[in-house]
Design a protein around this motif. Structure first.
Motif, PDB file in Angstrom:
ATOM      1  N   GLN A 112       0.854  -1.187   0.000  1.00  0.00           N
ATOM      2  CA  GLN A 112       0.000   0.000   0.000  1.00  0.00           C
ATOM      3  C   GLN A 112       0.888   1.234   0.000  1.00  0.00           C
ATOM      4  N   GLU A 113       0.442   2.241  -0.704  1.00  0.00           N
ATOM      5  CA  GLU A 113       1.130   3.516  -0.625  1.00  0.00           C
ATOM      6  C   GLU A 113       0.890   4.093   0.757  1.00  0.00           C
ATOM      7  N   PRO A 114       1.929   4.601   1.409  1.00  0.00           N
ATOM      8  CA  PRO A 114       1.688   5.250   2.705  1.00  0.00           C
ATOM      9  C   PRO A 114       0.760   6.447   2.521  1.00  0.00           C
ATOM     10  N   PRO A 115      -0.228   6.581   3.369  1.00  0.00           N
ATOM     11  CA  PRO A 115      -1.136   7.718   3.250  1.00  0.00           C
ATOM     12  C   PRO A 115      -0.412   9.006   3.649  1.00  0.00           C
ATOM     13  N   PRO A 116      -0.888  10.146   3.167  1.00  0.00           N
ATOM     14  CA  PRO A 116      -0.272  11.406   3.577  1.00  0.00           C
ATOM     15  C   PRO A 116      -0.464  11.621   5.072  1.00  0.00           C
ATOM     16  N   GLU A 117       0.407  12.403   5.671  1.00  0.00           N
ATOM     17  CA  GLU A 117       0.361  12.632   7.122  1.00  0.00           C
ATOM     18  C   GLU A 117      -1.013  13.086   7.597  1.00  0.00           C
ATOM     19  N   GLU A 118      -1.668  13.941   6.840  1.00  0.00           N
ATOM     20  CA  GLU A 118      -2.975  14.454   7.277  1.00  0.00           C
ATOM     21  C   GLU A 118      -4.039  13.363   7.324  1.00  0.00           C
ATOM     22  N   ALA A 119      -3.823  12.263   6.621  1.00  0.00           N
ATOM     23  CA  ALA A 119      -4.787  11.155   6.644  1.00  0.00           C
ATOM     24  C   ALA A 119      -4.886  10.541   8.041  1.00  0.00           C
ATOM     25  N   PHE A 120      -3.807  10.630   8.810  1.00  0.00           N
ATOM     26  CA  PHE A 120      -3.787  10.062  10.157  1.00  0.00           C
ATOM     27  C   PHE A 120      -4.567  10.911  11.152  1.00  0.00           C
ATOM     28  N   GLU A 121      -4.946  12.102  10.757  1.00  0.00           N
ATOM     29  CA  GLU A 121      -5.666  13.014  11.644  1.00  0.00           C
ATOM     30  C   GLU A 121      -7.181  12.814  11.583  1.00  0.00           C
TER      31      GLU A 121
ATOM     32  N   ASP B 289     -12.501   7.805   6.052  1.00  0.00           N
ATOM     33  CA  ASP B 289     -12.638   8.922   5.121  1.00  0.00           C
ATOM     34  C   ASP B 289     -11.316   9.342   4.483  1.00  0.00           C
ATOM     35  N   THR B 290     -10.192   8.806   4.988  1.00  0.00           N
ATOM     36  CA  THR B 290      -8.897   9.237   4.459  1.00  0.00           C
ATOM     37  C   THR B 290      -7.994   8.097   4.004  1.00  0.00           C
ATOM     38  N   MET B 291      -8.360   6.849   4.310  1.00  0.00           N
ATOM     39  CA  MET B 291      -7.527   5.690   3.957  1.00  0.00           C
ATOM     40  C   MET B 291      -8.405   4.538   3.490  1.00  0.00           C
ATOM     41  N   THR B 292      -7.800   3.659   2.712  1.00  0.00           N
ATOM     42  CA  THR B 292      -8.462   2.389   2.429  1.00  0.00           C
ATOM     43  C   THR B 292      -8.277   1.502   3.663  1.00  0.00           C
TER      44      THR B 292
END
Length: 116
Positions: free
Chosen positions: A26-35, A43-46
């Motif tokens: 998996q591509e690492p999600p952007p930092e803001e996805a963890f928020e 809503d921000t990650m698979t």
């Protein structure tokens, strides 16, 4: 085995099942996805991203530090809904691994495996 050791076994099973089902890459999600404030960062990650970069990462960190583990877990039921579009061969091993993780966190030990 201690609860920490059993959780380590369950996490290894999850990683193996995700690799076998081609879900680990998996591509690492952007930092803001963890928020995200949504459960499972839906809503921000698979779900596979969340499993790899949030669940596995946080549980492994807890294991390495010898920290207290969560006392309740209901990941498998949510995953069943999110992974419905995958073939049975890819989905079931991941779900079984998640049931194992839930069981270890909820009861302190691995589920007994059915004999083949």
């Amino acid at each position: 085995m201690t609860q920490h050791q059993q959780l380590a076994v369950a996490l290894e099973r999850l990683e193996s099942s995700m690799r076998a089902g081609d879900l680990w890459k998996q591509e690492p999600p952007p930092e803001e996805a963890f928020e995200s404030s949504e459960p499972f960062c839906i809503d921000t990650m698979t779900l596979p991203q969340w499993l790899r970069f949030v669940l596995c990462a946080r549980l492994r960190e807890s294991l390495e530090q010898g920290s207290a583990l969560p006392q309740q877990s209901q990941i498998a039921p949510a995953a069943e809904l999110q992974l419905q579009g995958l073939s049975t061969g890819r989905r079931l091993p991941v779900l079984e691994s998640l049931h194992d993780i839930d069981h270890v966190l909820n009861t302190g030990h691995l589920r007994e495996q059915a004999s083949s």
